[in-house]
Design a protein around this motif. Structure first.
Motif, short mmCIF file in Angstrom:
data_model
loop_
_atom_site.label_atom_id
_atom_site.label_comp_id
_atom_site.label_asym_id
_atom_site.label_seq_id
_atom_site.Cartn_x
_atom_site.Cartn_y
_atom_site.Cartn_z
N MET A 179 6.10 10.70 7.77
CA MET A 179 6.22 10.46 6.65
C MET A 179 6.16 11.53 5.70
O MET A 179 6.94 12.03 4.76
N ARG A 180 4.85 12.32 6.08
CA ARG A 180 4.80 13.76 5.22
C ARG A 180 5.76 14.82 5.27
O ARG A 180 6.31 15.39 4.39
N PHE A 181 6.29 14.92 6.69
CA PHE A 181 7.28 15.74 6.76
C PHE A 181 8.61 15.53 6.18
O PHE A 181 9.28 16.42 5.50
N ALA A 182 8.86 14.20 6.38
CA ALA A 182 10.23 13.61 5.62
C ALA A 182 10.15 13.80 4.11
O ALA A 182 10.98 14.12 3.32
N ALA A 183 8.87 13.54 3.74
CA ALA A 183 8.88 13.68 2.06
C ALA A 183 9.01 15.20 1.73
O ALA A 183 9.52 15.36 0.77
N GLY B 185 0.92 -1.25 0.17
CA GLY B 185 0.05 0.11 0.15
C GLY B 185 0.79 1.28 -0.01
O GLY B 185 0.47 2.20 -0.57
N PHE B 186 1.90 1.38 0.84
CA PHE B 186 2.69 2.32 0.94
C PHE B 186 3.44 2.76 -0.52
O PHE B 186 3.44 3.88 -0.75
N ALA B 187 3.89 1.70 -0.99
CA ALA B 187 4.56 1.88 -2.36
C ALA B 187 3.48 2.55 -3.41
O ALA B 187 3.91 3.21 -4.52
N HIS B 188 1.99 2.44 -3.03
CA HIS B 188 1.06 3.17 -4.17
C HIS B 188 0.59 4.37 -3.31
O HIS B 188 -0.73 4.61 -3.50
N ASP B 189 0.87 5.13 -2.39
CA ASP B 189 0.77 5.96 -1.73
C ASP B 189 -0.46 5.79 -0.84
O ASP B 189 -1.17 6.70 -0.43
N ASP B 190 -0.76 4.74 -0.24
CA ASP B 190 -1.69 4.28 0.80
C ASP B 190 -0.88 4.06 2.00
O ASP B 190 -0.49 2.88 2.22
N ASP B 191 -0.99 5.16 2.82
CA ASP B 191 -0.41 4.92 4.13
C ASP B 191 -1.36 4.46 5.56
O ASP B 191 -1.18 4.92 6.48
N SER B 192 -2.45 4.06 4.95
CA SER B 192 -3.43 3.60 5.94
C SER B 192 -3.02 2.82 7.00
O SER B 192 -3.60 2.48 8.06
#
Length: 191
Positions: A116-120, A99-106
Motif C-alpha cells: 500500500m505504501r509503494f502504491a501510494a 481504519g484504512f479510511a483514517h490511515d490506520d492500516d493495522s
C-alpha cells in the motif's frame, strides 16, 4: 457527467457483458461501467491486464495495491468497489476498512502495508521513487515478477481511477458494503 452513456438496450458484445455482470451482481449498472462501456475494447484490455497480474500476486496483494493507489488518488469509485472486494477476499473486514479510511492500516499484514505504501507513492509522487521503494517490497519476500506486477497493479488503478475522476462519473452506492465503512471511504476520497 457530460458524456452520454449507452443504455442497456444499446450495448452489444463486451459492453453487454459488462452491463450483465453488474446487473447479476448488484441489480443495476454502475455509472463507472456505463462510462467505460463507451470504449469496450479499452475496458477489455484493462481487464486482460488485471488478469495477467493477479496470478503472481494473489487477490489479497492485488487488492492491497489497488487500495493503496485508490486512497492516494482519492477515488471514491475504486475505494468503494475495492473495499467491498477486499472484504470479500478476506483481506480485511468493515472495521479494517474504516481504519484504512483514517490511515490506520493495522488490519493489514506488514507485507500488505508495504504494498500500500509503494502504491501510494507511485500514485502521488512517482518522480521521487528510488530503488529503496522496490527494495522494501523485496524485504517482504516479493520476487522480481511480483514487484513488477505490484507496480503495474498500482499503475492500472491510476489509469482507471483518474479516467473516472476526469470524466466526473457519479459515485454509486456499493451494495454489500458496510454503510459505516462506505461512508468513511467516501469521506476519505474528498480529503
Amino acid at each position: 457527467m457530460i458524456i452520454t452513456v449507452p443504455t442497456l438496450a444499446e450495448v452489444t458484445g463486451h459492453a453487454a457483458d459488462m452491463y450483465a455482470s453488474d446487473m447479476s451482481d448488484d441489480g443495476f449498472v454502475h455509472t463507472y461501467t456505463q462510462a467505460m462501456a463507451i470504449n469496450p475494447e479499452a475496458h477489455h484490455a484493462f481487464e486482460s491486464l488485471i488478469r495477467a497480474l493477479v496470478p503472481s500476486l494473489g487477490v489479497r496483494n492485488y487488492e492491497a495495491a489497488t487500495l493503496g493507489a485508490a486512497r492516494a488518488i482519492g477515488s471514491a469509485h475504486c475505494l468503494l468497489a475495492h473495499g467491498r472486494k477486499s472484504v470479500n477476499a478476506g483481506l480485511t473486514d468493515a472495521a479494517g476498512l474504516r481504519g484504512f479510511a483514517h490511515d490506520d492500516d493495522s488490519a493489514f499484514t506488514d507485507a500488505e502495508r508495504a504494498i500500500m505504501r509503494f502504491a501510494a507513492k507511485l500514485s502521488s509522487a512517482p518522480t521521487t521513487m528510488t530503488d529503496a521503494d522496490s527494495a522494501e517490497l523485496r524485504t517482504h519476500g516479493f520476487s522480481d515478477r511480483q514487484i513488477v506486477d505490484i507496480t503495474l497493479a498500482a499503475s492500472a488503478r491510476n489509469f482507471f481511477s483518474r479516467a473516472l475522476l476526469a470524466l466526473v462519473v457519479p459515485v454509486d452506492d456499493m451494495p454489500g458494503l458496510d454503510p459505516d465503512a462506505a461512508e468513511a471511504l467516501r469521506a476519505r476520497a474528498v480529503r
